[in-house]
Design a protein around this motif. Structure first.
Motif, PDB file in Angstrom:
ATOM      1  N   ILE A 283       0.902  -1.130  -0.120  1.00 29.00           N
ATOM      2  CA  ILE A 283       0.240  -0.254   0.673  1.00 29.00           C
ATOM      3  C   ILE A 283       1.171   0.781  -0.387  1.00 29.00           C
ATOM      4  O   ILE A 283       1.806   1.042   0.891  1.00 29.00           O
ATOM      5  N   SER A 284       0.601   1.748  -1.006  1.00 29.69           N
ATOM      6  CA  SER A 284       1.928   2.900  -1.173  1.00 29.69           C
ATOM      7  C   SER A 284       1.215   4.907  -1.711  1.00 29.69           C
ATOM      8  O   SER A 284       0.054   4.212  -2.840  1.00 29.69           O
ATOM      9  N   VAL A 285       1.753   5.338  -1.842  1.00 30.27           N
ATOM     10  CA  VAL A 285       0.743   6.833  -2.308  1.00 30.27           C
ATOM     11  C   VAL A 285       1.402   6.955  -3.500  1.00 30.27           C
ATOM     12  O   VAL A 285       0.839   6.800  -4.806  1.00 30.27           O
ATOM     13  N   GLY A 286       3.126   6.596  -3.900  1.00 29.28           N
ATOM     14  CA  GLY A 286       3.341   7.192  -5.131  1.00 29.28           C
ATOM     15  C   GLY A 286       4.244   5.832  -5.449  1.00 29.28           C
ATOM     16  O   GLY A 286       4.579   4.599  -4.875  1.00 29.28           O
ATOM     17  N   SER A 287       5.293   6.084  -6.771  1.00 33.03           N
ATOM     18  CA  SER A 287       4.901   4.731  -7.437  1.00 33.03           C
ATOM     19  C   SER A 287       6.663   4.517  -6.654  1.00 33.03           C
ATOM     20  O   SER A 287       7.347   3.251  -7.223  1.00 33.03           O
ATOM     21  N   LYS A 288       6.790   5.791  -6.559  1.00 28.53           N
ATOM     22  CA  LYS A 288       8.816   5.180  -6.438  1.00 28.53           C
ATOM     23  C   LYS A 288       9.585   4.542  -5.021  1.00 28.53           C
ATOM     24  O   LYS A 288       9.974   3.673  -5.152  1.00 28.53           O
ATOM     25  N   GLU A 289       8.332   4.064  -3.925  1.00 29.44           N
ATOM     26  CA  GLU A 289       8.279   3.737  -2.575  1.00 29.44           C
ATOM     27  C   GLU A 289       7.448   1.882  -3.356  1.00 29.44           C
ATOM     28  O   GLU A 289       9.172   1.079  -2.945  1.00 29.44           O
ATOM     29  N   PHE A 290       7.215   1.632  -4.295  1.00 33.36           N
ATOM     30  CA  PHE A 290       7.203   0.563  -5.186  1.00 33.36           C
ATOM     31  C   PHE A 290       8.490   0.392  -5.750  1.00 33.36           C
ATOM     32  O   PHE A 290       8.529  -1.043  -5.530  1.00 33.36           O
ATOM     33  N   GLU A 291       9.078   1.076  -6.293  1.00 26.29           N
ATOM     34  CA  GLU A 291      10.655   0.689  -7.380  1.00 26.29           C
ATOM     35  C   GLU A 291      10.794  -0.034  -6.174  1.00 26.29           C
ATOM     36  O   GLU A 291      12.057  -0.971  -6.465  1.00 26.29           O
ATOM     37  N   VAL A 292      11.101   0.744  -5.166  1.00 28.69           N
ATOM     38  CA  VAL A 292      12.683   0.469  -4.220  1.00 28.69           C
ATOM     39  C   VAL A 292      11.892  -0.803  -3.913  1.00 28.69           C
ATOM     40  O   VAL A 292      13.018  -1.866  -4.083  1.00 28.69           O
ATOM     41  N   PHE A 293      10.644  -1.133  -3.840  1.00 31.62           N
ATOM     42  CA  PHE A 293      10.381  -2.724  -3.047  1.00 31.62           C
ATOM     43  C   PHE A 293      10.519  -3.555  -3.823  1.00 31.62           C
ATOM     44  O   PHE A 293      10.920  -4.921  -3.346  1.00 31.62           O
ATOM     45  N   LYS A 294      10.194  -3.664  -5.620  1.00 29.22           N
ATOM     46  CA  LYS A 294       9.595  -4.351  -6.030  1.00 29.22           C
ATOM     47  C   LYS A 294      11.153  -4.747  -6.647  1.00 29.22           C
ATOM     48  O   LYS A 294      11.923  -5.859  -6.735  1.00 29.22           O
ATOM     49  N   GLU A 295      12.133  -3.997  -6.295  1.00 24.83           N
ATOM     50  CA  GLU A 295      13.658  -4.379  -6.863  1.00 24.83           C
ATOM     51  C   GLU A 295      14.909  -5.126  -5.800  1.00 24.83           C
ATOM     52  O   GLU A 295      14.782  -5.936  -5.612  1.00 24.83           O
ATOM     53  N   ARG A 296      13.870  -4.929  -4.512  1.00 28.27           N
ATOM     54  CA  ARG A 296      14.455  -5.556  -2.816  1.00 28.27           C
ATOM     55  C   ARG A 296      13.722  -7.157  -3.527  1.00 28.27           C
ATOM     56  O   ARG A 296      14.871  -8.122  -2.808  1.00 28.27           O
ATOM     57  N   VAL A 297      12.578  -7.189  -3.219  1.00 30.92           N
ATOM     58  CA  VAL A 297      11.817  -8.415  -3.851  1.00 30.92           C
ATOM     59  C   VAL A 297      12.781  -9.791  -4.838  1.00 30.92           C
ATOM     60  O   VAL A 297      13.403 -10.613  -4.561  1.00 30.92           O
ATOM     61  N   LEU A 298      12.999  -8.804  -5.941  1.00 35.98           N
ATOM     62  CA  LEU A 298      13.824  -9.458  -7.467  1.00 35.98           C
ATOM     63  C   LEU A 298      15.342  -9.608  -6.918  1.00 35.98           C
ATOM     64  O   LEU A 298      15.551 -11.032  -6.966  1.00 35.98           O
ATOM     65  N   GLN A 299      15.835  -9.229  -6.058  1.00 40.16           N
ATOM     66  CA  GLN A 299      17.311  -9.753  -5.068  1.00 40.16           C
ATOM     67  C   GLN A 299      17.528 -10.090  -4.865  1.00 40.16           C
ATOM     68  O   GLN A 299      18.358 -11.007  -5.114  1.00 40.16           O
ATOM     69  N   ALA A 300      16.287 -10.466  -3.962  1.00 41.22           N
ATOM     70  CA  ALA A 300      16.282 -11.163  -2.669  1.00 41.22           C
ATOM     71  C   ALA A 300      16.460 -12.341  -3.701  1.00 41.22           C
ATOM     72  O   ALA A 300      16.649 -13.526  -3.055  1.00 41.22           O
ATOM     73  N   ILE A 301      15.563 -12.911  -4.808  1.00 42.89           N
ATOM     74  CA  ILE A 301      15.131 -14.114  -5.422  1.00 42.89           C
ATOM     75  C   ILE A 301      15.537 -14.678  -5.903  1.00 42.89           C
ATOM     76  O   ILE A 301      16.683 -15.988  -5.897  1.00 42.89           O
ATOM     77  N   ILE A 302      16.883 -13.747  -7.239  1.00 41.32           N
ATOM     78  CA  ILE A 302      18.098 -13.855  -7.435  1.00 41.32           C
ATOM     79  C   ILE A 302      18.829 -14.465  -6.720  1.00 41.32           C
ATOM     80  O   ILE A 302      19.912 -15.264  -7.789  1.00 41.32           O
ATOM     81  N   ALA A 303      19.279 -13.693  -5.268  1.00 38.21           N
ATOM     82  CA  ALA A 303      19.993 -14.325  -4.758  1.00 38.21           C
ATOM     83  C   ALA A 303      20.319 -16.004  -4.808  1.00 38.21           C
ATOM     84  O   ALA A 303      18.966 -16.706  -4.611  1.00 38.21           O
ATOM     85  N   GLU A 304      21.587 -17.041  -5.257  1.00 34.85           N
ATOM     86  CA  GLU A 304      21.208 -17.949  -5.069  1.00 34.85           C
ATOM     87  C   GLU A 304      20.957 -18.259  -3.404  1.00 34.85           C
ATOM     88  O   GLU A 304      21.678 -17.433  -2.087  1.00 34.85           O
ATOM     89  N   PHE A 305      20.240 -19.251  -3.325  1.00 28.90           N
ATOM     90  CA  PHE A 305      19.965 -19.812  -1.986  1.00 28.90           C
ATOM     91  C   PHE A 305      20.765 -21.831  -1.890  1.00 28.90           C
ATOM     92  O   PHE A 305      21.405 -21.988  -2.613  1.00 28.90           O
ATOM     93  N   THR A 306      21.319 -21.683  -0.627  1.00 30.88           N
ATOM     94  CA  THR A 306      21.756 -22.472   0.169  1.00 30.88           C
ATOM     95  C   THR A 306      20.892 -22.925   1.382  1.00 30.88           C
ATOM     96  O   THR A 306      20.495 -23.248   2.101  1.00 30.88           O
ATOM     97  N   VAL A 307      20.806 -24.485   0.152  1.00 32.87           N
ATOM     98  CA  VAL A 307      19.648 -25.940   0.979  1.00 32.87           C
ATOM     99  C   VAL A 307      20.561 -26.220   1.047  1.00 32.87           C
ATOM    100  O   VAL A 307      20.699 -27.774   0.382  1.00 32.87           O
ATOM    101  N   GLY A 308      20.484 -27.696   2.330  1.00 29.22           N
ATOM    102  CA  GLY A 308      21.791 -28.570   2.968  1.00 29.22           C
ATOM    103  C   GLY A 308      22.774 -28.002   2.094  1.00 29.22           C
ATOM    104  O   GLY A 308      23.556 -27.211   2.483  1.00 29.22           O
ATOM    105  N   GLU A 309      23.341 -29.386   1.376  1.00 34.90           N
ATOM    106  CA  GLU A 309      24.431 -29.008   0.373  1.00 34.90           C
ATOM    107  C   GLU A 309      24.439 -28.644  -0.289  1.00 34.90           C
ATOM    108  O   GLU A 309      25.464 -28.482  -1.235  1.00 34.90           O
ATOM    109  N   TYR A 310      23.590 -28.123  -1.373  1.00 37.70           N
ATOM    110  CA  TYR A 310      23.213 -27.580  -2.678  1.00 37.70           C
ATOM    111  C   TYR A 310      23.690 -25.888  -2.661  1.00 37.70           C
ATOM    112  O   TYR A 310      22.879 -25.172  -1.673  1.00 37.70           O
ATOM    113  N   SER A 311      24.039 -24.964  -3.769  1.00 32.53           N
ATOM    114  CA  SER A 311      23.837 -24.113  -3.608  1.00 32.53           C
ATOM    115  C   SER A 311      22.502 -24.023  -5.477  1.00 32.53           C
ATOM    116  O   SER A 311      23.082 -24.488  -6.264  1.00 32.53           O
ATOM    117  N   ILE A 312      21.668 -23.297  -5.267  1.00 35.85           N
ATOM    118  CA  ILE A 312      20.423 -23.236  -5.869  1.00 35.85           C
ATOM    119  C   ILE A 312      20.306 -21.880  -6.831  1.00 35.85           C
ATOM    120  O   ILE A 312      19.757 -21.403  -5.541  1.00 35.85           O
TER     121      ILE A 312
END
Length: 623
Positions: A283-312
């Protein structure tokens, strides 16, 4: 829960006090009307006053004491009234069972046992009083005091036993009901948890999302703020499950949930709907806040995950719809965000796509084609054209490629690149391929019977054609039905096809090859160009993609690529075909380079069956 039980206990005692007081009041009125004022009236008024004081004093802390005072005051009153009147023969004696029953319901063993002893002692005292002539009964029938005492004692004893066992059973039943109620409430709470929360990630699901977003959307009628609805799809989750196992896939979902939860800030919410679909809202008044949020989500997802002995590495697609611009309900926002997601997913990896009205138009267009394709299959609106393949050394036709054509009743002739991708995506390509194989084999037998022997027919296959696993059966049934020799059939697959579920596809290819059907790699050079797969799949033909052939006269780089493909195919014993040849100069260059077979408009465009047979007749006349 305890407070509720205490409240009910106080209410129950107050009700008991009210009932006892009402009975005593009735007795008092009757005594005042029918007899003169004496000690009985005084006793009744005294007990009534006590009941009133107990009513005022009663609370959660005094409930046990009040219970005891009620029971004992009633017992003493009964004894006193019996002593003043007929003793053991007085009607007040019959109130003892009522007091016992009341004690059962209201008291404890510590109260109940002394009460029973007291009642028996009171009966004994009344009997003794009769023996000592301290009490004189009014009736002559009341002479056998001892027998009367024994009878009353037996009645009280059995009343106590019966009451005790029945009330005990009643209490046990109540406890069982309480336990069942507790279990039902626990199960209800669990079901509500399952209904509203995802069992794996523990995130709220679409039910809670709908409830919460409906509130925000309802309060945003004036459009003072924007509601951003983001659908996040884990594109390669199925591949991860297939490669590492579902246990690792489930753990990855938990890791994704924990990571995204850490980046959430004010007015940002996170849900999981089903499968690999997550929803994030802001919920936001302007688009700039959402652009920052969107970028945070994307960067969090594309960074590799370590699950057990695997990097995914996770591949995602994000579709975004914004209220009030793209809808004012959870249904419209979700639908439009999904449209944007599907559109972006088709364009690139890790895509982020905002909804646009043009996307809806594309989806509607796709829906039109899917519906029209189904109708075309039923009404057999497809035809097949054949483009000759020519031996570059002898200039003789040695085969054809069967190409599907669709004549729509309203739109006319539609090019394959306009409907084939949609047919593949919808799965309708399987039925189209089945029609193509059947018709091409029947047509091949027509020109074979006319004497044009050894002209093979090549049919393009899609990766989707292999998914059901029944492709060999379709081909074998068609060959048996038409009587066509398997060596006259060639099946063309693209390089990308053999990289999709390799083992499943390889098993079907080998089964078909054993019958004598050959395979060709179409558009070679534009995909993986993995030489190991050429041997693994035992292909017989390489088709050099037209993108190289069209530039071969002008670009030296393209010439080197084509030369390399020709040399490689010869060294592997694989026949090579150049497609897209449109002029004699290109044909000559390929001939000099050692290319074996050519295909293109230089000889003929794709022709209907009758025109192709006419082409063969003309070719023989020019020999």
């Amino acid at each position: 829960m305890n407070q509720t039980m205490e409240y009910k206990g106080v209410y129950r005692v107050k009700l008991t006090l009210s009932l006892i007081s009402s009975a005593l009041l009735l007795f008092l009125i009757a005594e005042c009307i029918l007899t003169s004022f004496d000690y009985i009236e005084i006793a009744l008024i005294t007990v009534l006053s006590l009941m009133f004081l107990l009513f005022l004093w009663l609370n959660e802390d005094t409930i046990q004491v009040v219970n005891a005072l009620i029971i004992w005051s009633c017992t003493i009153l009964i004894f006193y009234l019996s002593w003043l009147n007929n003793g053991i023969f007085d009607s007040a004696i019959y109130a003892y069972p009522c007091v016992i029953l009341l004690a059962m319901f209201m008291g404890t063993k510590m109260l109940f046992v002394p009460l029973i002893i007291s009642i028996f002692l009171q009966l004994l005292a009344l009997t003794s009083a009769h023996e000592l002539n301290l009490i004189h009964a009014d009736s002559a029938n009341f002479t056998n005091h001892n027998l009367r005492t024994i009878h009353l004692s037996i009645i009280c004893l059995f009343f106590c036993l019966i009451t005790y066992f029945f009330i005990k059973r009643f209490q046990e039943s109540l406890e069982e009901l309480k336990l069942e109620k507790s279990i039902c409430l626990s199960l209800l709470a669990e079901n509500e948890q399952l209904l509203k929360y995802d069992h794996l990630s523990k995130l709220p699901n679409e039910h809670i999302c709908t409830e919460q977003m409906s509130v925000y959307l309802g309060s945003n009628a004036d459009g003072h703020h924007n509601v951003y609805f983001m659908v996040l799809d884990i594109v390669n989750l199925r591949e991860i499950n297939n490669s590492f196992g579902h246990k690792i896939g489930d753990q990855l979902i938990i890791e994704i949930t924990e990571r995204l939860n850490l980046i959430l800030q004010n007015n940002e919410y996170f849900y999981r709907f089903r499968g690999n679909e997550f929803v994030l809202t802001k919920i936001s008044v302007g688009s700039k806040e959402f652009e920052v949020f969107k970028e945070r989500v994307l960067q969090a997802i594309i960074a590799e995950f370590t699950v057990g002995e695997y990097s995914i590495a996770v591949h995602c697609a994000i579709g975004i719809a914004i209220s009030p611009f793209d809808g004012n309900s959870i249904e419209s926002l979700r639908a439009n965000a999904h449209l944007a997601l599907q559109y972006g997913k088709a364009e690139q990896k890790n895509s982020v796509q905002y909804y646009q009205p043009s996307i809806k138009a594309l989806v509607d267009d796709k829906y039109f084609y899917v519906t029209a394709l189904k109708n075309a299959i039923l009404k057999k609106q497809f035809t097949i054209n054949y483009q000759p393949k020519v031996n570059l050394q002898t200039n003789k036709v040695i085969g054809v490629e069967a190409l599907i054509r669709w004549h729509h009743p309203d739109k006319g002739w539609l090019p394959p690149d306009q409907f084939i991708p949609i047919a593949e995506e919808s799965g309708l390509i399987i039925d189209i391929t089945k029609l193509l194989i059947k018709q091409a084999c029947q047509d091949c037998m027509i020109w074979q019977n006319l004497g044009y022997n050894n002209i093979r027919v090549a049919i393009n296959l899609s990766a989707v054609d292999f998914k059901r696993g029944n492709l060999p059966k379709i081909i074998f049934n068609t060959l048996n039905h038409t009587g066509m020799s398997p060596h006259l059939l060639e099946l063309e697959i693209t390089e990308s096809t053999i990289f999709d579920d390799v083992e499943h596809i390889q098993a079907q290819i080998r089964k078909i090859q054993k019958k004598g059907v050959s395979f060709a790699i179409d558009d070679f050079g534009t995909g993986y160009s993995n030489l190991g797969y050429l041997n693994k799949f035992n292909v017989s033909v390489l088709k050099i993609d037209r993108s190289f052939i069209s530039k071969i006269s002008d670009l030296e780089h393209e010439q080197h690529i084509v030369n390399a493909i020709i040399m490689m195919s010869k060294s592997l014993g694989i026949q090579n075909v150049a497609e897209g040849i449109e002029d004699a100069e290109t044909a000559q260059w390929l001939r000099d380079a050692g290319c074996q077979i050519g295909q293109g408009y230089l000889w003929a465009e794709p022709l209907p069956l009758d025109d192709f047979i006419e082409y063969l007749k003309n070719e023989n006349q020019h020999e």
